[in-house]
Design a protein around this motif. Structure first.
Motif, PDB file in Angstrom:
ATOM      1  N   GLN A  50      28.387 -55.292  25.506  1.00 51.73           N
ATOM      2  CA  GLN A  50      27.504 -56.419  25.266  1.00 51.73           C
ATOM      3  C   GLN A  50      26.592 -56.625  26.466  1.00 51.73           C
ATOM      4  N   HIS A  66      21.415 -50.061  21.667  1.00 52.82           N
ATOM      5  CA  HIS A  66      22.635 -49.756  20.925  1.00 52.82           C
ATOM      6  C   HIS A  66      23.821 -50.512  21.506  1.00 52.82           C
ATOM      7  N   GLU A  67      23.572 -51.758  21.919  1.00 51.60           N
ATOM      8  CA  GLU A  67      24.612 -52.638  22.422  1.00 51.60           C
ATOM      9  C   GLU A  67      24.453 -53.987  21.747  1.00 51.60           C
ATOM     10  N   ASP A  68      25.523 -54.768  21.724  1.00 53.69           N
ATOM     11  CA  ASP A  68      25.427 -56.149  21.291  1.00 53.69           C
ATOM     12  C   ASP A  68      24.655 -56.900  22.375  1.00 53.69           C
ATOM     13  N   ASN A  84      23.831 -53.249  15.815  1.00 49.34           N
ATOM     14  CA  ASN A  84      24.590 -54.126  16.685  1.00 49.34           C
ATOM     15  C   ASN A  84      24.301 -55.582  16.382  1.00 49.34           C
TER      16      ASN A  84
END
Length: 180
Positions: A50, A66-68, A84
């Motif tokens: 995150q 490509h992450e929260d 995400n």
């Protein structure tokens, strides 16, 4: 730190090596530059984890990844996290077109919003704009102004772009046939 030492004799021994171990591993020769290097190393290690935009940060432009993403600051522009989730924290203020798998709003979000799975507006949250999603949760006390388009799973992120393109293609195809 002092409270931990007073709580138990074994606690300070366990607590002291933990902060020093990463600093020593990061850069043993220079202890002054080590604290500045240690905090950025943690987000890099959490690939697929995150990302955080803190209260004092203001971002203008396009964000994708490509992450929260957890936003407690301000964002203006576009956010694309199709695989995400996006969380707008209680202090967050987002003025952007958003595409994400899941969106949770605790603060303020203004813009066109598309979620592949779900949108949740909590009681402290405010969302103004058009929504396309498969599921939506609006808690009592939440503020919502706009339209909601409930779509089939997988269509939410492409809902408004694919429909006009298809109808435009059909119109052109029909015109070409009638002209022939």
């Amino acid at each position: 730190m002092w409270g931990r030492k007073e709580e138990g004799g074994m606690s300070p021994a366990a607590t002291a090596p933990e902060p020093e171990a990463p600093k020593t591993i990061a850069r043993p020769p220079s202890s002054a530059s080590t604290p500045a290097v240690a905090p950025p190393a943690k987000p890099v290690e959490r690939k697929g984890g995150q990302a955080l935009i803190g209260k004092s940060l203001k971002v203008k432009g396009a964000i994708s990844g490509h992450e929260d993403l957890y936003v407690d600051g301000e964002i203006e522009g576009t956010i694309e996290l199709e695989e995400n989730s996006l969380t707008v924290g209680p202090n967050g203020n987002v003025n952007a077109d958003v595409k994400a798998r899941e969106i949770t709003v605790l603060g303020r979000l203004n813009g066109t919003v598309r979620a592949g799975e779900r949108i949740e507006i909590r009681k402290t949250g405010s969302l103004e704009g058009d929504i396309a999603t498969t599921r939506i949760v609006i808690e009592d006390g939440a503020i919502f102004r706009g339209s909601i388009d409930i779509v089939k799973p997988g269509e939410a992120t492409n809902a408004k772009r694919s429909e006009p393109a298809q109808s435009g293609a059909n119109s052109k195809g029909d015109s070409a046939k009638s002209g022939a």
